[in-house]
Design an enzyme around this catalytic site. Structure first.
Site, short mmCIF file in Angstrom:
data_model
loop_
_atom_site.label_atom_id
_atom_site.label_comp_id
_atom_site.label_asym_id
_atom_site.label_seq_id
_atom_site.Cartn_x
_atom_site.Cartn_y
_atom_site.Cartn_z
N ASN A 9 0.85 -1.18 0.00
CA ASN A 9 0.00 0.00 0.00
C ASN A 9 0.90 1.25 0.00
O ASN A 9 1.71 1.42 0.92
CB ASN A 9 -0.90 -0.04 1.24
N ASP A 11 -0.06 4.51 -0.03
CA ASP A 11 -0.74 5.75 0.39
C ASP A 11 0.23 6.71 1.10
O ASP A 11 0.22 7.92 0.85
CB ASP A 11 -1.86 5.45 1.38
N HIS A 12 1.04 6.17 1.99
CA HIS A 12 1.88 7.05 2.81
C HIS A 12 3.11 7.53 2.05
O HIS A 12 3.71 8.56 2.40
CB HIS A 12 2.22 6.37 4.14
N HIS A 45 -5.47 3.73 -1.75
CA HIS A 45 -6.80 4.09 -1.21
C HIS A 45 -7.14 5.50 -1.66
O HIS A 45 -6.56 6.47 -1.19
CB HIS A 45 -6.73 4.01 0.33
N ARG A 47 -9.21 8.29 -1.19
CA ARG A 47 -10.15 8.77 -0.17
C ARG A 47 -10.94 9.95 -0.69
O ARG A 47 -10.47 10.72 -1.52
CB ARG A 47 -9.39 9.19 1.10
N ARG A 51 -6.55 13.03 0.83
CA ARG A 51 -5.42 13.43 1.66
C ARG A 51 -4.09 12.86 1.16
O ARG A 51 -3.04 13.39 1.48
CB ARG A 51 -5.64 13.04 3.12
N HIS A 52 -4.15 11.78 0.40
CA HIS A 52 -2.91 11.28 -0.21
C HIS A 52 -3.13 10.93 -1.69
O HIS A 52 -2.75 11.68 -2.56
CB HIS A 52 -2.26 10.15 0.60
N GLU A 72 -8.52 0.63 -2.99
CA GLU A 72 -9.32 0.68 -1.77
C GLU A 72 -10.23 1.89 -1.87
O GLU A 72 -9.78 2.97 -2.27
CB GLU A 72 -8.40 0.90 -0.57
N THR A 103 -8.26 3.87 8.27
CA THR A 103 -9.51 3.10 8.31
C THR A 103 -9.64 2.44 9.69
O THR A 103 -8.81 1.62 10.05
CB THR A 103 -9.50 2.02 7.21
N GLU A 153 -11.35 -9.01 3.21
CA GLU A 153 -10.07 -8.66 3.81
C GLU A 153 -10.32 -8.51 5.31
O GLU A 153 -11.13 -7.67 5.73
CB GLU A 153 -9.51 -7.37 3.21
N HIS A 192 -3.81 -4.30 7.86
CA HIS A 192 -3.93 -3.11 8.71
C HIS A 192 -3.07 -3.24 9.96
O HIS A 192 -3.28 -4.15 10.76
CB HIS A 192 -5.37 -2.80 9.12
N GLY A 193 -2.12 -2.33 10.06
CA GLY A 193 -1.28 -2.26 11.26
C GLY A 193 -0.16 -3.28 11.33
O GLY A 193 0.54 -3.35 12.33
N HIS A 215 1.82 1.29 5.91
CA HIS A 215 2.49 2.26 6.77
C HIS A 215 3.84 1.79 7.27
O HIS A 215 4.83 2.53 7.22
CB HIS A 215 1.56 2.60 7.95
N1 PXP Z 1 -6.07 -2.87 4.31
C1 PXP Z 1 -6.99 -1.89 4.38
C2 PXP Z 1 -8.39 -2.20 3.99
C3 PXP Z 1 -6.64 -0.58 4.77
O1 PXP Z 1 -7.58 0.39 4.84
C4 PXP Z 1 -5.30 -0.30 5.05
C5 PXP Z 1 -4.88 1.10 5.39
O2 PXP Z 1 -5.02 1.91 4.26
C6 PXP Z 1 -4.36 -1.35 4.96
C7 PXP Z 1 -4.78 -2.63 4.61
C8 PXP Z 1 -2.91 -1.14 5.23
O3 PXP Z 1 -2.74 -0.77 6.57
P1 PXP Z 1 -1.33 -0.26 7.05
O4 PXP Z 1 -1.01 1.02 6.31
O5 PXP Z 1 -1.51 -0.07 8.52
O6 PXP Z 1 -0.33 -1.35 6.73
#
Ligand code: PXP
Length: 243
Positions: A9, A11-12, A45, A47, A51-52, A72, A103, A153, A192-193, A215
């Site tokens: 991902n 995004d960041h 993602h 949004r 924001r990104h 996403e 999220t 997911e 996520h996380g 992230h």
């Molecule tokens: N999966 C989904 C559905 C998410 O919304 C996110 C965050 O954008 C991630 C995975 C990735 O999470 P992280 O950036 O914490 O690895």
């Protein structure tokens, strides 16, 4: 056991560019590096608050990505229209609140059942595989089955935020949910996380086919690449004084 796919991902990565509205860092380069180094797919993602990721990033990613592209998005009309135009391989439907940092929970499948069914149908008709981002809960998974999405997911955020016995309990929920989803014919992704310190037990769940991670990878890349970046700046500054 089948190989576990990694969706990176970005995004960041894009958030750094958006912080200054600069042309760098270059998303196309990030996609190529990610794929060269082990990503099976790229996730972005888009949004509502932009924001990104910007819509143009989705189109660029579609052109550049050699593996799969996962968009996403909230199940909103505007996002569906963009997805239909971009044509990602996957769409992961997520809940979205403007004020959230990221999220914060799985979709409320029951409350939005009809809207989700409609969106899934639209995307599926266009050849896009839809996944629903949900909490690891058997009842939620059973509702998903009736909505027509082939994938879920599982939200690993709660597991990642807990420690000790509490984390073990949440991990067991993830295991049970993954097994149940696979038993009723759903493909299972998770994310996520996750970071290198907590990904192991989730990666060991045999029913999970793909992890989406962002992230922690981008955060780590800042340290892993800092020495080179400082060195390049040092050289660029020193060069004009050497003549
Ligand atoms: N999966 C989904 C559905 C998410 O919304 C996110 C965050 O954008 C991630 C995975 C990735 O999470 P992280 O950036 O914490 O690895």
């Amino acid at each position: 056991m089948q190989a576990l796919r990694l969706g990176v991902n970005l995004d960041h990565f894009i958030a750094v560019r958006e912080a200054r509205h600069t042309p760098y860092p270059d998303l196309a380069e990030a996609i190529r590096v990610s794929e060269r180094c082990g990503a099976d797919g790229i996730t972005l993602h888009l949004r509502e608050d932009r924001r990104h990721v910007q819509p143009r990033d989705m189109y660029l990613a579609r052109r550049v990505t050699g593996g799969s592209l996962n968009m996403e998005m909230a199940p909103a009309q505007e996002m569906v229209a963009t997805a239909l135009d971009v044509g990602p391989d996957f769409c992961c439907l997520v809940p979205e609140r403007r004020e959230e940092l990221t999220t914060e929970g799985g979709l409320d499948i029951v409350a939005h059942r009809e809207r989700l069914r409609e969106v899934i149908q639209h995307l599926t008709d266009a050849g896009i595989q839809v996944s629903l981002f949900i909490e690891p809960d058997r009842k939620v998974i059973d509702v998903v089955r009736g909505l027509g999405a082939p994938l879920i997911e599982l939200h690993t955020g709660r597991y990642c935020n807990l420690e000790g016995t509490q984390a073990d309990i949440e991990l067991e929920r993830l295991r049970t949910a993954a097994r149940h989803a696979a038993d009723i014919g759903l493909g299972v992704n998770a994310g996520h996380g996750l970071h290198t310190g907590n990904v192991g037990p989730v990666a060991a769940i045999p029913e999970i086919a793909e992890l989406n991670i962002g992230h922690a990878i981008i955060a780590r890349s800042l340290i892993a690449g800092l020495c080179q970046a400082v060195g390049e700046m040092r050289a660029a500054m020193d060069a004009p004084r050497q003549s």
